[in-house]
Design an enzyme around this catalytic site. Sequence first.
Site, short mmCIF file in Angstrom:
data_model
loop_
_atom_site.label_atom_id
_atom_site.label_comp_id
_atom_site.label_asym_id
_atom_site.label_seq_id
_atom_site.Cartn_x
_atom_site.Cartn_y
_atom_site.Cartn_z
N ASP A 98 -13.59 -10.53 8.21
CA ASP A 98 -12.20 -10.36 8.64
C ASP A 98 -12.08 -9.12 9.52
OD1 ASP A 98 -9.57 -11.16 8.83
OD2 ASP A 98 -8.93 -10.09 7.03
N VAL B 180 0.87 -1.18 0.00
CA VAL B 180 0.00 0.00 0.00
C VAL B 180 0.90 1.24 0.00
CG1 VAL B 180 -1.84 1.23 1.18
CG2 VAL B 180 -1.74 -1.26 1.29
#
Length: 547
Positions: A347, A235
Amino acid sequence: MGPSSFLSTGKWACSTTGYYTDSNPNPGFKPSTNNPIETLYSTARIAPISLKYYGRCLRQGSYKVKLHFAEIMFTFDKRNNTAGRRIFDIYIQDFNIAEAAGGVGKSIVKEYNATVTGSTLEIHLYWAGKGTIAVPRRSTYGPLISAISVTPNFDPSTGLSVRTIVGIVVSSFVAVLLVLAVLWKLGYLGRKHLEDKELRGLELQTSYFTLRQIIAATGNFDPENKIGEGGFGPVYKGVLSDGSVIAVKQLSSKSKQGNREFVNEIGMLSALQHPHLVRLFGCCIEGNQLLLIYEYMENNSLARALFGPEDGRLKLDWPTRRKVCLGIARGLAYLHEESRLKIVHRDMKATNVLLDKDLTAKISDFGLAKLDDEENTHISTRVAGTIGYMAPEYAMRGHLTEKADVYSFGIVALEIVSGKSNTNYRPKEEFVNLLNWAYVLQEQGNLLELVDPSLGANFSKKEAMTMLNIGLLCSNTSPTLRPAMSAVVSMLEGHSPVQEPLIVRGSMTDYLRLKAFEELSQDSQTQSSLYPHDSQTQEITMDGPWA
């Protein structure tokens, strides 16, 4: 040229043995009018023994040398039939001008290829000691030459020979073709749509960015702009041309699972808008690049703020912790009950909760999210998530409902109050994790011992007990005893009383299996998801439920 001498004129020089020993050649001698010849050959330089030319200041390389000859001192006609012969060497061979030209008064050009290895080209004409020396008159033997021309066999502007230039051009062309082929293979040229069936022809309801825009925004994915490592790629922080700060999640196209995550996340986030869900700006599908562009969250993840590296932690006071916990609850309530699509995140964990500049919590990473069909009581699915946050019924049997997210939220609530990671914290060897320790403290009536010591006395004991009890209530091993997220929001806001957590441990067999399953997490603490964090999302394939 006079006596034996050396003459220099710019880039050319000449040396000669000078006068003939018997007499000088007639300077006014002209070729016969019966043998007209072009002006170039109307004059010539002659020497009795040796005539040597030097082409100076030449670039190293191959040259074409043209020597221009015409026998203009002998004649051959009916009135003056002569047997005069001029024979001299051109560096290495005997040369008879009249014989080579096919008669006197005729021109001939001899071409040679010469290589200049220094900076001087030498052309040596030398009397071979043959031919005539007094016929038709004296002092007419020896080398004779009318003109010399030297042409490089290469482009003077580059210094390369024609062959070399051709070789370079051909090699460059082949190299360019190879580079283009590699770029095409990698997907940078053509192939704008990936071959993967999940992406080909897919109409994604989101904004599109070009790869050029993203490269410019991230500094060509400069490592200094890297802010995290996701489960399917890194990222990066980026700045668009309009000044907007973004986070770019780069997914690997080599993984079909990564493609599914990519499509799933776009599909989910493009249909969802909520203050406590991270905002998706758009995506980039170009070449082999799969990129997701999000709003940039200045304070990274909740996991990093609570129990990340020392230099990355934030000093979250109690009001902020309560605000974060309530924000997460509101986000999950929206997913489960308020949005048009009923979604199970699957999640939920502190690493998938991001904090903006105002420390507002936003749920992220919807790659594993599942649509919840209201007609079904549960979803039977392949198990995927993070060990230590997965509900027991889901981790062991693949039985998925929104109550799996409620369980994960309970774990996160305990982490927010304690400032400790569920999977990393083991106060004693016999305790598996933070939740296990919380059970013990609750039974002992010492649940407030779980509050983060860094807070000191600067927290509300009543609010702390509320959040801890909610955490234990949500993380109950029995899904039916867990509250809905809307009820959790109501309890956190103080609109409804907190139910007393009833701990149902289930069968001893299930308990031992879950304990063994969670102990696996002790050896799998790596970083993944949108921002750096402490646990790894794992996918576990099962042929059937654990019976």
